[in-house]
Design a protein around this motif. Structure first.
Motif, PDB file in Angstrom:
ATOM      1  N   VAL A  13      -7.255  71.639  41.047  1.00 40.97           N
ATOM      2  CA  VAL A  13      -6.111  71.438  41.926  1.00 40.97           C
ATOM      3  C   VAL A  13      -5.140  72.581  41.646  1.00 40.97           C
ATOM      4  CG1 VAL A  13      -4.192  69.946  42.581  1.00 40.97           C
ATOM      5  CG2 VAL A  13      -6.404  68.941  41.932  1.00 40.97           C
ATOM      6  N   TYR A  14      -4.738  73.275  42.706  1.00 45.28           N
ATOM      7  CA  TYR A  14      -3.858  74.423  42.575  1.00 45.28           C
ATOM      8  C   TYR A  14      -2.438  74.030  42.980  1.00 45.28           C
ATOM      9  CZ  TYR A  14      -7.734  77.556  41.685  1.00 45.28           C
ATOM     10  OH  TYR A  14      -8.815  78.191  41.111  1.00 45.28           O
ATOM     11  N   TYR A  15      -1.489  74.438  42.152  1.00 50.20           N
ATOM     12  CA  TYR A  15      -0.090  74.105  42.358  1.00 50.20           C
ATOM     13  C   TYR A  15       0.751  75.373  42.465  1.00 50.20           C
ATOM     14  CZ  TYR A  15      -1.588  69.604  40.383  1.00 50.20           C
ATOM     15  OH  TYR A  15      -2.236  68.426  40.128  1.00 50.20           O
ATOM     16  N   CYS A  16       1.706  75.392  43.362  1.00 45.17           N
ATOM     17  CA  CYS A  16       2.685  76.470  43.328  1.00 45.17           C
ATOM     18  C   CYS A  16       3.937  75.953  42.631  1.00 45.17           C
ATOM     19  CB  CYS A  16       3.001  77.012  44.714  1.00 45.17           C
ATOM     20  SG  CYS A  16       3.906  75.916  45.798  1.00 45.17           S
ATOM     21  N   ALA A  17       4.678  76.881  42.098  1.00 45.24           N
ATOM     22  CA  ALA A  17       5.859  76.533  41.310  1.00 45.24           C
ATOM     23  C   ALA A  17       6.936  77.580  41.520  1.00 45.24           C
ATOM     24  CB  ALA A  17       5.501  76.440  39.830  1.00 45.24           C
ATOM     25  N   VAL A  18       8.158  77.142  41.384  1.00 40.76           N
ATOM     26  CA  VAL A  18       9.315  78.025  41.539  1.00 40.76           C
ATOM     27  C   VAL A  18      10.178  77.951  40.289  1.00 40.76           C
ATOM     28  CG1 VAL A  18      11.510  78.319  42.777  1.00 40.76           C
ATOM     29  CG2 VAL A  18       9.393  77.984  44.048  1.00 40.76           C
ATOM     30  N   GLY A  19      10.615  79.100  39.842  1.00 40.54           N
ATOM     31  CA  GLY A  19      11.506  79.150  38.685  1.00 40.54           C
ATOM     32  C   GLY A  19      12.405  80.357  38.774  1.00 40.54           C
ATOM     33  N   ASN A  20      13.072  80.661  37.687  1.00 45.41           N
ATOM     34  CA  ASN A  20      13.971  81.803  37.640  1.00 45.41           C
ATOM     35  C   ASN A  20      13.483  82.904  36.726  1.00 45.41           C
ATOM     36  OD1 ASN A  20      16.026  80.826  39.441  1.00 45.41           O
ATOM     37  ND2 ASN A  20      16.618  79.379  37.840  1.00 45.41           N
ATOM     38  N   VAL A  21      12.386  82.629  36.025  1.00 44.27           N
ATOM     39  CA  VAL A  21      11.839  83.624  35.100  1.00 44.27           C
ATOM     40  C   VAL A  21      10.335  83.717  35.333  1.00 44.27           C
ATOM     41  CG1 VAL A  21      11.473  84.229  32.681  1.00 44.27           C
ATOM     42  CG2 VAL A  21      13.604  83.109  33.374  1.00 44.27           C
ATOM     43  N   ALA A  22       9.840  84.925  35.482  1.00 41.49           N
ATOM     44  CA  ALA A  22       8.393  85.118  35.644  1.00 41.49           C
ATOM     45  C   ALA A  22       7.734  84.848  34.301  1.00 41.49           C
ATOM     46  CB  ALA A  22       8.096  86.537  36.120  1.00 41.49           C
ATOM     47  N   VAL A  81      11.431  83.088  41.281  1.00 38.46           N
ATOM     48  CA  VAL A  81      10.069  83.502  40.982  1.00 38.46           C
ATOM     49  C   VAL A  81       9.121  82.425  41.497  1.00 38.46           C
ATOM     50  CG1 VAL A  81       8.451  83.877  39.090  1.00 38.46           C
ATOM     51  CG2 VAL A  81      10.775  84.822  38.962  1.00 38.46           C
ATOM     52  N   MET A  82       8.024  82.848  42.098  1.00 35.23           N
ATOM     53  CA  MET A  82       7.040  81.898  42.612  1.00 35.23           C
ATOM     54  C   MET A  82       5.700  82.159  41.948  1.00 35.23           C
ATOM     55  SD  MET A  82       8.086  81.750  46.655  1.00 35.23           S
ATOM     56  CE  MET A  82       7.398  80.116  46.939  1.00 35.23           C
ATOM     57  N   GLY A  83       5.113  81.097  41.437  1.00 38.60           N
ATOM     58  CA  GLY A  83       3.862  81.251  40.715  1.00 38.60           C
ATOM     59  C   GLY A  83       2.835  80.212  41.111  1.00 38.60           C
ATOM     60  N   TRP A  84       1.621  80.387  40.592  1.00 36.19           N
ATOM     61  CA  TRP A  84       0.507  79.476  40.845  1.00 36.19           C
ATOM     62  C   TRP A  84      -0.084  79.010  39.511  1.00 36.19           C
ATOM     63  CZ3 TRP A  84      -0.816  77.537  45.519  1.00 36.19           C
ATOM     64  CH2 TRP A  84      -0.341  78.191  46.663  1.00 36.19           C
ATOM     65  N   MET A 107       4.415  86.064  40.948  1.00 37.62           N
ATOM     66  CA  MET A 107       5.067  87.231  41.506  1.00 37.62           C
ATOM     67  C   MET A 107       6.544  87.156  41.194  1.00 37.62           C
ATOM     68  SD  MET A 107       5.169  88.817  45.359  1.00 37.62           S
ATOM     69  CE  MET A 107       3.835  89.975  45.091  1.00 37.62           C
ATOM     70  N   ASP A 108       7.039  88.178  40.539  1.00 39.14           N
ATOM     71  CA  ASP A 108       8.445  88.231  40.183  1.00 39.14           C
ATOM     72  C   ASP A 108       9.254  88.632  41.412  1.00 39.14           C
ATOM     73  OD1 ASP A 108       9.955  89.417  37.090  1.00 39.14           O
ATOM     74  OD2 ASP A 108      10.789  88.239  38.744  1.00 39.14           O
ATOM     75  N   ASN A 109      10.569  88.517  41.322  1.00 37.53           N
ATOM     76  CA  ASN A 109      11.413  88.817  42.480  1.00 37.53           C
ATOM     77  C   ASN A 109      11.479  90.312  42.776  1.00 37.53           C
ATOM     78  OD1 ASN A 109      13.342  89.715  40.507  1.00 37.53           O
ATOM     79  ND2 ASN A 109      13.954  87.583  40.288  1.00 37.53           N
ATOM     80  N   ASP A 110      10.959  91.161  41.863  1.00 37.04           N
ATOM     81  CA  ASP A 110      10.904  92.593  42.154  1.00 37.04           C
ATOM     82  C   ASP A 110       9.550  93.007  42.702  1.00 37.04           C
ATOM     83  OD1 ASP A 110      10.360  93.859  38.731  1.00 37.04           O
ATOM     84  OD2 ASP A 110       9.254  92.438  39.983  1.00 37.04           O
ATOM     85  N   GLY A 111       8.690  92.026  42.945  1.00 35.70           N
ATOM     86  CA  GLY A 111       7.380  92.300  43.511  1.00 35.70           C
ATOM     87  C   GLY A 111       6.283  92.510  42.490  1.00 35.70           C
ATOM     88  N   SER A 112       6.645  92.569  41.232  1.00 36.64           N
ATOM     89  CA  SER A 112       5.624  92.744  40.200  1.00 36.64           C
ATOM     90  C   SER A 112       4.818  91.463  40.059  1.00 36.64           C
ATOM     91  CB  SER A 112       6.266  93.125  38.870  1.00 36.64           C
ATOM     92  OG  SER A 112       7.152  92.113  38.444  1.00 36.64           O
ATOM     93  N   THR A 113       3.571  91.599  39.663  1.00 34.69           N
ATOM     94  CA  THR A 113       2.670  90.459  39.568  1.00 34.69           C
ATOM     95  C   THR A 113       2.017  90.401  38.190  1.00 34.69           C
ATOM     96  OG1 THR A 113       0.859  91.776  40.507  1.00 34.69           O
ATOM     97  CG2 THR A 113       2.157  90.437  42.031  1.00 34.69           C
ATOM     98  N   SER A 114       1.568  89.208  37.862  1.00 32.16           N
ATOM     99  CA  SER A 114       0.849  88.988  36.624  1.00 32.16           C
ATOM    100  C   SER A 114      -0.230  87.954  36.895  1.00 32.16           C
ATOM    101  CB  SER A 114       1.802  88.500  35.530  1.00 32.16           C
ATOM    102  OG  SER A 114       1.109  88.278  34.318  1.00 32.16           O
TER     103      SER A 114
END
Length: 121
Positions: free
Chosen positions: A92-101, A33-36, A51-58
């Motif tokens: 300051v904007y950060y991107c992040a990676v995880g396994n859960v949205a 999962v990739m987030g901001w 954005m979740d790995n199924d393309g859904s967004t929040s």
């Protein structure tokens, strides 16, 4: 290990647009999962979008309808299109990676170094 590099920040007038990008390298997976997130001056880190790995967004309520997150799995890139920017979007904007949205920062395993976005009034 995953290495994240953000780009696209800068100075823009109120009402303008910016597009942030984050490219991941290393042990990325399409399941990640990739987030901001963002941190305003003197403020805490706050969730922006994911954005979740199924393309859904929040999205966080303050950016709903103005920001759009998208992802290119082939390039391991996530982007944040920011429109109708306001001075309160300065951070300051950060991107992040995880396994859960998640909206919880602690659920993300890897973080980029951040890119500054400044919106003038």
């Amino acid at each position: 290990q995953v290495h994240l590099v953000e780009s696209g920040g800068g100075l823009v007038q109120s009402g303008g647009s910016l597009r942030l990008s984050c490219t991941a390298s290393g042990s990325m997976s399409a399941m990640n999962v990739m987030g901001w997130y963002r941190r305003a001056p003197g403020g805490d880190r706050e969730f922006v979008a994911v954005m979740d790995n199924d393309g859904s967004t929040s999205y966080a309520e303050p950016v709903q309808g103005r920001f759009t997150v998208s992802r290119d799995n082939a390039k391991n890139t996530v982007t944040l299109q920011m429109n109708s920017l306001k001075p309160e979007d300065t951070a300051v904007y950060y991107c992040a990676v995880g396994n859960v949205a998640s909206v919880v920062a602690a659920h993300y395993d890897y973080w980029g170094q951040g890119t500054q976005v400044t919106v003038s009034s």
